[in-house]
Design an enzyme around this catalytic site. Sequence first.
Site, short mmCIF file in Angstrom:
data_model
loop_
_atom_site.label_atom_id
_atom_site.label_comp_id
_atom_site.label_asym_id
_atom_site.label_seq_id
_atom_site.Cartn_x
_atom_site.Cartn_y
_atom_site.Cartn_z
N TYR A 83 52.22 106.41 -33.82
CA TYR A 83 52.30 105.92 -32.45
C TYR A 83 53.51 105.00 -32.33
O TYR A 83 53.68 104.07 -33.11
CB TYR A 83 51.04 105.15 -32.05
N HIS A 128 58.74 87.49 -29.32
CA HIS A 128 57.90 88.69 -29.26
C HIS A 128 56.89 88.59 -28.13
O HIS A 128 56.77 89.50 -27.31
CB HIS A 128 57.17 88.90 -30.58
N GLN A 145 60.72 84.94 -33.82
CA GLN A 145 59.31 85.35 -33.75
C GLN A 145 58.74 85.05 -32.38
O GLN A 145 58.00 85.85 -31.81
CB GLN A 145 58.49 84.64 -34.83
N GLU A 205 52.61 86.27 -42.12
CA GLU A 205 53.23 87.60 -42.11
C GLU A 205 54.62 87.51 -42.75
O GLU A 205 54.94 88.28 -43.65
CB GLU A 205 53.33 88.09 -40.66
N HIS A 206 55.44 86.61 -42.25
CA HIS A 206 56.79 86.39 -42.80
C HIS A 206 56.88 84.95 -43.30
O HIS A 206 56.49 84.02 -42.60
CB HIS A 206 57.87 86.57 -41.72
N GLU A 233 17.45 103.40 -63.64
CA GLU A 233 17.55 103.34 -62.17
C GLU A 233 16.49 104.18 -61.48
O GLU A 233 16.45 104.24 -60.25
CB GLU A 233 18.95 103.80 -61.73
N GLN A 258 44.78 107.50 -24.83
CA GLN A 258 44.64 108.96 -24.80
C GLN A 258 45.43 109.63 -25.91
O GLN A 258 45.01 110.65 -26.47
CB GLN A 258 45.04 109.52 -23.43
N SER A 293 52.84 88.40 -34.01
CA SER A 293 53.82 88.19 -35.08
C SER A 293 53.85 86.73 -35.52
O SER A 293 53.57 85.82 -34.73
CB SER A 293 55.20 88.63 -34.60
#
Length: 438
Positions: free
Chosen positions: A137, A269, A266, A334-335, A422, A198, A244
């Site tokens: 995507y 974003h 950052q 993340e960073h 068992e 969709q 982010s």
Amino acid sequence: MTAPAAAIRRLDAREPEFLATLDALLAFEGGADARIDAAVSEILRAVRTTGDAAVLEYTRRFDHLDVKSMVQLELSKSELKAALDSLTVEQREALRVAADRVRVYHERQRAESWDYVEADGTRLGQKVTPLDRVGLYVPGGRASYPSSVLMNAIPAKVAGVGELIMVVPTPNGEKNPLVLAAAAITGVDRVFTIGGAQAVAALAYGTQTLPQVDKIVGPGNAYVAEAKRRVFGTVGIDMVAGPSEVLIISDGSGQAGWVAMDLFAQAEHDELAQSILLCTDAGFIDAVAASIERLLPSMPRRETIAASLANRGALIHVDSLEQACAIANRIAPEHLELSLDDAEPWIGRIRHAGAIFVGHWSVEALGDYCAGPNHVLPTMRSARFSSPLGVYDFQKRTSIVQISEAGAQTLGRVASILARGEGLQAHARSAEMRLHDR
């Protein structure tokens, strides 16, 4: 127009309530949106039930594309090549350089099958197999990111994925040539100009035209994220990413303007992005704050940056780099930028981060586009237990078990004892029937 105020909180790690304040700052709950939840549920149901017809209807409704069949929404290889040819020489070269660097890095991640043979002839191993079909995507419209194509498609291709299908919305028929050119460069097999929940549903369930995939990767809006969350289990997904994040550790040895702009990178974003500085030098923190005030008015996305810094940003004074590293591991960003003159010794102190950028020249923006490592990274503190997207996300492992006749005598007795313990008698007898002295 009046420039927005660059308000950003100042914190001191020596304060008694610091950790509680930090945890509150880090807390992010996307929150269940009943409207999104209901819409996605209906879209998934419709696509699963009627396939192409539902995808065409939602594409008509949301993207204002009135076409009669899904065939009209699939782009040919010649259209992708035409998009590549339409770019400037500089754009084509930049895409190729970035793609080459990403490919070289990811080729080192490819896992191989292995096995070993025991003394009695028993062979055990692991078979590594690429996924058959993957869906990618890619956001469309204003948020068009060719870098997302590179970072998702290249590791899939390096892994040996059989077929890579890309979906990208084209509102009002507007196609982004950079995105399509990136698809051409990376060798995406099929491209459909559909988007939203969709498109996720079509990939997850399959339609009369678009085949079902095994895994869906790539970023998207809240509807796409919710759709991916819901179809997980029917297909695999990469992750459901949050806003982010960047965390910068500084000892005051760098340039304040560089640090301020790295925080901006950052924050631009969206308003929920998080930008935090940990610094041992109070004077340098003052200089960064002044740079933020000075540079913000020149930024095209200054309103978003200002809101992000005010909502979730922080400039934090710490006692030492040891304390900064401990806080960084708590944040699990993340960073992470180690903005230090002598950064190398501190890499080993960091246990939890999606990516570590070492030294003043290793700006995070280079990692977003062309350094080589993947820019799809864990967010919302999930770097504590997860990793960047890579070739391994497009490969699966199968255990190989080949027991020799001699091995079955030894292992059969072990299995029998454990199975009876068992209470699984059929398991025990299945093993015992291979024993010579049963």
